[in-house]
Design a protein around this motif. Structure first.
Motif, PDB file in Angstrom:
ATOM      1  N   TYR A   1       6.488   4.690   0.891  1.00  0.00           N
ATOM      2  CA  TYR A   1       7.311   4.900   1.976  1.00  0.00           C
ATOM      3  C   TYR A   1       6.810   5.994   3.188  1.00  0.00           C
ATOM      4  O   TYR A   1       6.306   6.891   2.681  1.00  0.00           O
ATOM      5  CB  TYR A   1       8.767   5.344   1.688  1.00  0.00           C
TER       6      TYR A   1
ATOM      7  N   PHE B   1       5.762   8.981   1.036  1.00  0.00           N
ATOM      8  CA  PHE B   1       6.456   9.158  -0.450  1.00  0.00           C
ATOM      9  C   PHE B   1       5.927   7.998  -1.356  1.00  0.00           C
ATOM     10  O   PHE B   1       6.069   6.852  -0.602  1.00  0.00           O
ATOM     11  CB  PHE B   1       7.645   9.248  -0.143  1.00  0.00           C
TER      12      PHE B   1
ATOM     13  N   ARG C   1       3.213  15.869   3.740  1.00  0.00           N
ATOM     14  CA  ARG C   1       3.595  16.079   5.074  1.00  0.00           C
ATOM     15  C   ARG C   1       2.465  15.681   5.687  1.00  0.00           C
ATOM     16  O   ARG C   1       1.562  16.843   5.678  1.00  0.00           O
ATOM     17  CB  ARG C   1       4.173  17.123   5.100  1.00  0.00           C
TER      18      ARG C   1
ATOM     19  N   GLN D   1       5.989   1.857  -4.955  1.00  0.00           N
ATOM     20  CA  GLN D   1       6.443   1.532  -3.483  1.00  0.00           C
ATOM     21  C   GLN D   1       5.910   2.778  -2.649  1.00  0.00           C
ATOM     22  O   GLN D   1       6.002   3.843  -3.354  1.00  0.00           O
ATOM     23  CB  GLN D   1       7.800   1.096  -3.247  1.00  0.00           C
TER      24      GLN D   1
ATOM     25  N   PHE E   1      10.824   9.124  -6.652  1.00  0.00           N
ATOM     26  CA  PHE E   1      10.144   9.519  -5.707  1.00  0.00           C
ATOM     27  C   PHE E   1       9.120  10.592  -5.832  1.00  0.00           C
ATOM     28  O   PHE E   1       9.598  11.488  -6.367  1.00  0.00           O
ATOM     29  CB  PHE E   1      10.965   9.708  -4.268  1.00  0.00           C
ATOM     30  N   GLY E   2       8.026  10.424  -5.444  1.00  0.00           N
ATOM     31  CA  GLY E   2       7.081  11.653  -5.408  1.00  0.00           C
ATOM     32  C   GLY E   2       7.602  12.909  -4.498  1.00  0.00           C
ATOM     33  O   GLY E   2       8.520  12.562  -3.608  1.00  0.00           O
TER      34      GLY E   2
ATOM     35  N   PHE F   1      10.241   1.523   4.277  1.00  0.00           N
ATOM     36  CA  PHE F   1       9.102   0.893   3.145  1.00  0.00           C
ATOM     37  C   PHE F   1       7.911   0.249   3.897  1.00  0.00           C
ATOM     38  O   PHE F   1       7.868  -0.060   5.168  1.00  0.00           O
ATOM     39  CB  PHE F   1       9.889  -0.365   2.685  1.00  0.00           C
TER      40      PHE F   1
ATOM     41  N   GLY G   1      14.093  11.414  10.199  1.00  0.00           N
ATOM     42  CA  GLY G   1      14.393   9.769   9.991  1.00  0.00           C
ATOM     43  C   GLY G   1      14.778   9.670   8.390  1.00  0.00           C
ATOM     44  O   GLY G   1      14.917  10.485   7.732  1.00  0.00           O
ATOM     45  N   HIS G   2      14.734   8.289   8.295  1.00  0.00           N
ATOM     46  CA  HIS G   2      15.001   7.837   6.899  1.00  0.00           C
ATOM     47  C   HIS G   2      13.568   7.294   6.421  1.00  0.00           C
ATOM     48  O   HIS G   2      12.928   6.750   7.088  1.00  0.00           O
ATOM     49  CB  HIS G   2      16.365   7.070   6.924  1.00  0.00           C
ATOM     50  N   PRO G   3      13.596   7.297   4.986  1.00  0.00           N
ATOM     51  CA  PRO G   3      12.340   6.466   4.426  1.00  0.00           C
ATOM     52  C   PRO G   3      12.229   4.968   4.964  1.00  0.00           C
ATOM     53  O   PRO G   3      13.020   4.519   4.697  1.00  0.00           O
ATOM     54  CB  PRO G   3      12.525   6.521   2.990  1.00  0.00           C
TER      55      PRO G   3
ATOM     56  N   GLN H   1       8.316   8.482   6.092  1.00  0.00           N
ATOM     57  CA  GLN H   1       9.539   9.082   6.612  1.00  0.00           C
ATOM     58  C   GLN H   1       9.305  10.053   8.006  1.00  0.00           C
ATOM     59  O   GLN H   1       8.682  10.946   7.685  1.00  0.00           O
ATOM     60  CB  GLN H   1      10.467   9.875   5.506  1.00  0.00           C
TER      61      GLN H   1
END
Lengths: 110, 115
Positions: free
Chosen positions: A35, A88, A105, A33, A100-101, A45, A41-43, A37
């Motif tokens: 994501y 990610f 950034r 998957q 998670f990887g 999808f 904030g939050h991840p 971010q």
């Protein structure tokens, strides 16, 4: 234990340039998957890949899952300032565990 | 649009104290997760929960941690005796039932600061 690495760690691009992040797992994955971010904030999808060699597109984003199901990539064509954030990958080991990887950034300069 | 909610948004505690972080997953979801993210670092898996029991846990999730679904809506993470290194953002996530490998919906997180 299982590790998922991403390169590069940081990427600064001029708006309009392309961007790619690579994700590599030490073990074979059942699925992967991606994501995004945003800062503070939050991840959120983006997409899921399940099949070996799978390629999926979402507008300017192209996602690939490697033939061996151990690596993946995300490519953004013609970046925009709204693409800023950390991307990610998350390697799946069945339904119950995602590693998670390390994240890439992305900073886009206008 | 349904969303995962978490409370509190920020928790400050003294080292050695117990904290409980609360999450309300999306109502028809059956798989639940806790992750943590130390500032500026990657998202780390802690635990997954399905059918009222832990499905998987990481090496971080030692006996100082526990999870519970005390009623039909809440999903909690308890840290019994907090350490300085527990300071992080804690995210709850949930996925719906009925298909394999579904997207995880993340809550906004609880920032835990241990002094």
């Amino acid at each position: 234990g299982q590790q998922v690495m991403q390169i590069p760690q940081y990427q600064h691009v001029q708006e309009g340039e392309d961007f790619t992040t690579y994700c590599n797992s030490s073990t074979t994955l059942s699925n992967i998957q991606w994501y995004k971010q945003r800062p503070g904030g939050h991840p959120v999808f983006l997409i899921q890949l399940v099949k070996s060699g799978e390629v999926k597109k979402q507008k300017r984003l192209t996602f690939q899952f490697g033939e061996a199901k151990k690596n993946s990539s995300l490519h953004i064509t013609a970046t925009q300032t709204t693409d800023v954030g950390t991307y990610f990958c998350a390697g799946g080991r069945g339904t119950y565990k995602y590693i998670f990887g390390t994240g890439t950034r992305l900073k886009v300069l206008a | 649009e349904p969303e995962v909610t978490q409370t509190p948004s920020h928790q400050v505690t003294q080292m050695g104290q117990e904290v409980i972080l609360r999450c309300v997953p999306i109502s028809n979801h059956l798989y639940f997760y806790w992750y943590r993210q130390i500032l500026g670092q990657k998202v780390e898996f802690l635990v997954s929960f399905y059918n009222n029991e832990i499905s998987e846990k990481s090496e971080i999730f030692d006996d100082q941690f526990s999870v519970e679904r005390p009623d039909g809506s809440n999903f909690t993470l308890k840290i019994r005796s907090t350490k300085l290194e527990d300071s992080a953002m804690y995210f709850c996530a949930s996925t719906r039932a009925g298909a394999t490998y579904n997207e995880q919906f993340f809550g906004p997180g609880t920032r835990l600061t241990v002094l």
